[in-house]
Design a protein around this motif. Structure first.
Motif, PDB file in Angstrom:
ATOM      1  N   LEU A 277     -37.946  71.860  83.210  1.00 34.19           N
ATOM      2  CA  LEU A 277     -39.182  71.656  83.963  1.00 34.19           C
ATOM      3  C   LEU A 277     -38.878  71.704  85.461  1.00 34.19           C
ATOM      4  N   ASP A 278     -39.577  72.583  86.158  1.00 34.93           N
ATOM      5  CA  ASP A 278     -39.324  72.759  87.588  1.00 34.93           C
ATOM      6  C   ASP A 278     -40.404  72.018  88.380  1.00 34.93           C
ATOM      7  N   LEU A 279     -40.108  70.762  88.680  1.00 34.36           N
ATOM      8  CA  LEU A 279     -41.110  69.957  89.383  1.00 34.36           C
ATOM      9  C   LEU A 279     -41.293  70.397  90.826  1.00 34.36           C
ATOM     10  N   SER A 280     -40.245  70.976  91.397  1.00 35.13           N
ATOM     11  CA  SER A 280     -40.400  71.433  92.785  1.00 35.13           C
ATOM     12  C   SER A 280     -41.420  72.572  92.833  1.00 35.13           C
ATOM     13  N   ALA A 281     -41.513  73.349  91.752  1.00 38.98           N
ATOM     14  CA  ALA A 281     -42.509  74.431  91.706  1.00 38.98           C
ATOM     15  C   ALA A 281     -43.920  73.851  91.726  1.00 38.98           C
ATOM     16  N   VAL A 282     -44.087  72.698  91.088  1.00 36.08           N
ATOM     17  CA  VAL A 282     -45.413  72.059  91.057  1.00 36.08           C
ATOM     18  C   VAL A 282     -45.773  71.609  92.474  1.00 36.08           C
ATOM     19  N   ALA A 283     -44.825  70.897  93.106  1.00 37.50           N
ATOM     20  CA  ALA A 283     -45.084  70.403  94.459  1.00 37.50           C
ATOM     21  C   ALA A 283     -45.308  71.568  95.422  1.00 37.50           C
ATOM     22  N   LEU A 284     -44.504  72.619  95.263  1.00 36.44           N
ATOM     23  CA  LEU A 284     -44.635  73.770  96.161  1.00 36.44           C
ATOM     24  C   LEU A 284     -45.933  74.534  95.940  1.00 36.44           C
ATOM     25  N   ALA A 285     -46.290  74.713  94.680  1.00 31.30           N
ATOM     26  CA  ALA A 285     -47.535  75.437  94.388  1.00 31.30           C
ATOM     27  C   ALA A 285     -48.737  74.668  94.940  1.00 31.30           C
ATOM     28  N   LYS A 286     -48.666  73.326  94.867  1.00 30.69           N
ATOM     29  CA  LYS A 286     -49.743  72.511  95.434  1.00 30.69           C
ATOM     30  C   LYS A 286     -49.801  72.678  96.961  1.00 30.69           C
ATOM     31  N   GLN A 287     -48.614  72.766  97.544  1.00 33.75           N
ATOM     32  CA  GLN A 287     -48.528  72.878  99.005  1.00 33.75           C
ATOM     33  C   GLN A 287     -48.964  74.258  99.495  1.00 33.75           C
ATOM     34  N   GLU A 288     -48.491  75.293  98.809  1.00 38.19           N
ATOM     35  CA  GLU A 288     -48.715  76.668  99.267  1.00 38.19           C
ATOM     36  C   GLU A 288     -50.070  77.232  98.876  1.00 38.19           C
ATOM     37  N   THR A 289     -50.622  76.721  97.764  1.00 39.43           N
ATOM     38  CA  THR A 289     -51.901  77.284  97.312  1.00 39.43           C
ATOM     39  C   THR A 289     -52.975  76.189  97.283  1.00 39.43           C
ATOM     40  N   HIS A 290     -54.200  76.637  97.121  1.00 38.89           N
ATOM     41  CA  HIS A 290     -55.321  75.685  97.016  1.00 38.89           C
ATOM     42  C   HIS A 290     -55.733  75.500  95.571  1.00 38.89           C
ATOM     43  N   LEU A 291     -54.990  76.113  94.644  1.00 36.87           N
ATOM     44  CA  LEU A 291     -55.392  76.114  93.230  1.00 36.87           C
ATOM     45  C   LEU A 291     -54.940  74.842  92.506  1.00 36.87           C
ATOM     46  N   PRO A 292     -55.653  74.446  91.447  1.00 42.05           N
ATOM     47  CA  PRO A 292     -55.166  73.337  90.630  1.00 42.05           C
ATOM     48  C   PRO A 292     -53.854  73.731  89.931  1.00 42.05           C
ATOM     49  N   VAL A 293     -52.962  72.765  89.774  1.00 35.39           N
ATOM     50  CA  VAL A 293     -51.674  73.026  89.118  1.00 35.39           C
ATOM     51  C   VAL A 293     -51.494  71.995  88.018  1.00 35.39           C
ATOM     52  N   ILE A 294     -51.210  72.459  86.815  1.00 31.21           N
ATOM     53  CA  ILE A 294     -50.964  71.517  85.718  1.00 31.21           C
ATOM     54  C   ILE A 294     -49.571  71.784  85.134  1.00 31.21           C
ATOM     55  N   VAL A 295     -49.129  70.866  84.280  1.00 30.82           N
ATOM     56  CA  VAL A 295     -47.791  70.998  83.703  1.00 30.82           C
ATOM     57  C   VAL A 295     -47.867  70.960  82.176  1.00 30.82           C
ATOM     58  N   ASP A 296     -47.287  71.953  81.556  1.00 28.39           N
ATOM     59  CA  ASP A 296     -47.170  72.002  80.104  1.00 28.39           C
ATOM     60  C   ASP A 296     -45.861  71.315  79.722  1.00 28.39           C
ATOM     61  N   VAL A 297     -45.971  70.034  79.361  1.00 24.32           N
ATOM     62  CA  VAL A 297     -44.751  69.272  79.071  1.00 24.32           C
ATOM     63  C   VAL A 297     -44.142  69.683  77.728  1.00 24.32           C
ATOM     64  N   THR A 298     -44.976  70.135  76.814  1.00 28.56           N
ATOM     65  CA  THR A 298     -44.479  70.500  75.485  1.00 28.56           C
ATOM     66  C   THR A 298     -43.451  71.613  75.571  1.00 28.56           C
ATOM     67  N   HIS A 299     -43.809  72.691  76.273  1.00 31.23           N
ATOM     68  CA  HIS A 299     -42.880  73.822  76.336  1.00 31.23           C
ATOM     69  C   HIS A 299     -41.733  73.580  77.296  1.00 31.23           C
ATOM     70  N   ALA A 300     -41.990  72.741  78.310  1.00 34.03           N
ATOM     71  CA  ALA A 300     -40.913  72.427  79.251  1.00 34.03           C
ATOM     72  C   ALA A 300     -39.798  71.689  78.525  1.00 34.03           C
ATOM     73  N   ALA A 301     -40.186  70.725  77.691  1.00 33.15           N
ATOM     74  CA  ALA A 301     -39.177  69.895  77.041  1.00 33.15           C
ATOM     75  C   ALA A 301     -38.681  70.526  75.739  1.00 33.15           C
ATOM     76  N   GLY A 302     -39.624  70.935  74.888  1.00 29.11           N
ATOM     77  CA  GLY A 302     -39.242  71.446  73.574  1.00 29.11           C
ATOM     78  C   GLY A 302     -38.783  70.318  72.659  1.00 29.11           C
ATOM     79  N   ARG A 303     -39.011  69.088  73.068  1.00 26.33           N
ATOM     80  CA  ARG A 303     -38.657  67.931  72.230  1.00 26.33           C
ATOM     81  C   ARG A 303     -39.574  66.770  72.607  1.00 26.33           C
ATOM     82  N   ARG A 304     -39.925  66.004  71.559  1.00 28.28           N
ATOM     83  CA  ARG A 304     -40.980  64.992  71.748  1.00 28.28           C
ATOM     84  C   ARG A 304     -40.556  63.824  72.630  1.00 28.28           C
ATOM     85  N   ASP A 305     -39.263  63.493  72.580  1.00 31.36           N
ATOM     86  CA  ASP A 305     -38.841  62.262  73.273  1.00 31.36           C
ATOM     87  C   ASP A 305     -38.900  62.348  74.794  1.00 31.36           C
ATOM     88  N   LEU A 306     -39.152  63.532  75.336  1.00 32.43           N
ATOM     89  CA  LEU A 306     -39.205  63.651  76.798  1.00 32.43           C
ATOM     90  C   LEU A 306     -40.626  63.799  77.332  1.00 32.43           C
TER      91      LEU A 306
END
Ligand code: ISJ
Length: 363
Positions: A277-306
């Motif tokens: 999961l690239d959290l800096s991409a989330v922060a950067l996309a929020k900073q650089e663009t005006h678009l909403p940004v969401i995070v798909d935790v399922t595919h980022a982790a690929g495991r339930r415990d995270l």
């Protein structure tokens, strides 16, 4: 006999030459900027022109009076070309429709009363990986709606690694997903993989998803840009942030401003998670663009415990929502068995995230 000039005197001559050079460099930069603008107008995506650079270097070599060697002259001019290209590209970027430089305020989507982005509280998009049956979709939608989830996901067309894997229910899945979502007063988001399907998907879905594997499918990006439906654009598996934002630009450039960016983890050397999961991409996309940004935790982790810690982290860096896969019986799911949550798992997730869900994102 003339006296040899003093160092001070020579240095003041150098100072004047510097001023002249700087003036010329600035003049050159102004011309470069015009060339860059003309290229953008012509729709040339690539500003770099090695043949043109090569031609200039050859001419300079032929004209070189010394004492600098050709290699030295070339390396100085290559630096000038590099700086010029950077200037052209940064001017060009200023004009990107996704950029905050063009639109300062956050884009807030309002899809049938469901607000996403800006000062809206974070949203949850949840549902199974694949739409498999009526029973599965009805149970899931009813359960999630009861938990306050406003957007139901479910894949009708599945981008499977193997051509022999379950490919999805197709149009039957679209019909089912749309119907079940509406019955539970939810919006329906589903992936579209082929330009030929955009119309039919847009008929049944409230939000069109472009998946990670299609982030570079420029024909598809243009086509969803022409559809009158908001688009959820996932970041490609190995896409840089810049490539991701350019992909969004394709959609906006066709007149569709309703794009939600979705970070879903990128491919790295790490093996203990499915992606990183690239959290800096989330922060950067929020900073650089005006678009909403969401995070798909399922595919980022690929495991339930995270899922819980990653979702908390995503909201902490300013994500406008979380995308998560939920299935009544993950063990028997036709895809993504390892990572979907069952209802009890979602109860825990919901409880853990609750304190962070009320406040607007990005604080
Ligand atoms: C200015 C241009 O764009 C870039 C910069 C160049 C330069 O500084 O001379 C040359 C070629 C391009 O890589 C151009 O294409 O002419």
């Amino acid at each position: 006999m003339t006296q040899p000039r003093t160092i001070e005197d020579l240095r003041s001559e150098i100072d004047q030459i510097n001023r002249d050079l700087l003036k010329l460099l600035s003049q050159r930069a102004a011309v470069v900027a015009q060339i860059g603008h003309a290229k953008t107008q012509e729709g040339r995506p690539n500003h770099y022109d090695p043949a043109r650079e090569e031609q200039q270097l050859r001419e300079l070599e032929a004209l070189n009076p010394g004492p600098f060697t050709n290699a030295t002259v070339k390396s100085i001019f290559k630096e000038i070309f590099k700086a010029s290209l950077a200037l052209e590209e940064s001017n060009d970027k200023k004009q990107l429709l996704v950029s905050r430089k063009v639109k300062k305020e956050d884009t807030v989507l309002d899809i049938d009363g469901v607000r996403i982005g800006g000062d809206a509280p974070p949203i949850i998009i949840a549902g199974p990986c694949s739409i498999e049956s009526e029973e599965q979709m009805e149970q899931t939608a009813e359960y999630l709606a009861g938990k306050g989830v406003k957007i139901l996901r479910g894949g009708a067309y599945k981008p499977r690694t193997s051509p022999y894997g379950f490919q999805g229910m197709g149009v039957d899945g679209l019909i089912l997903g749309g119907r079940v979502a509406r019955a539970n007063k939810m919006l329906f988001v589903t992936e579209v993989m082929d330009t030929r399907d955009v119309e039919v998907v847009a008929e049944y879905a409230d939000i069109l998803q472009v998946g990670a594997r299609n982030m570079h499918n420029f024909a598809l990006l243009r086509e969803v840009g022409r559809a009158r439906r908001p688009v959820l654009l996932k970041r490609g598996l190995s896409a840089t942030i810049e490539e991701w934002l350019y992909a969004a630009e394709y959609i906006l450039s066709e007149g569709n401003n309703e794009v939600i960016l979705c970070e879903r983890g990128i491919r790295t050397f790490e093996k203990w998670t499915r992606n990183t999961l690239d959290l800096s991409a989330v922060a950067l996309a929020k900073q650089e663009t005006h678009l909403p940004v969401i995070v798909d935790v399922t595919h980022a982790a690929g495991r339930r415990d995270l899922l819980i810690p990653l979702a908390k982290a995503a909201l902490a860096v300013g994500a406008d929502g979380i995308h998560i896969e939920v299935h009544p019986s993950p063990a028997t799911a036709l895809s993504d068995n390892e990572q979907q949550l069952d209802f009890a798992g979602y109860d825990k997730f919901d409880e853990a995230l609750k304190p962070m869900m009320k406040v607007p994102a990005g604080v």
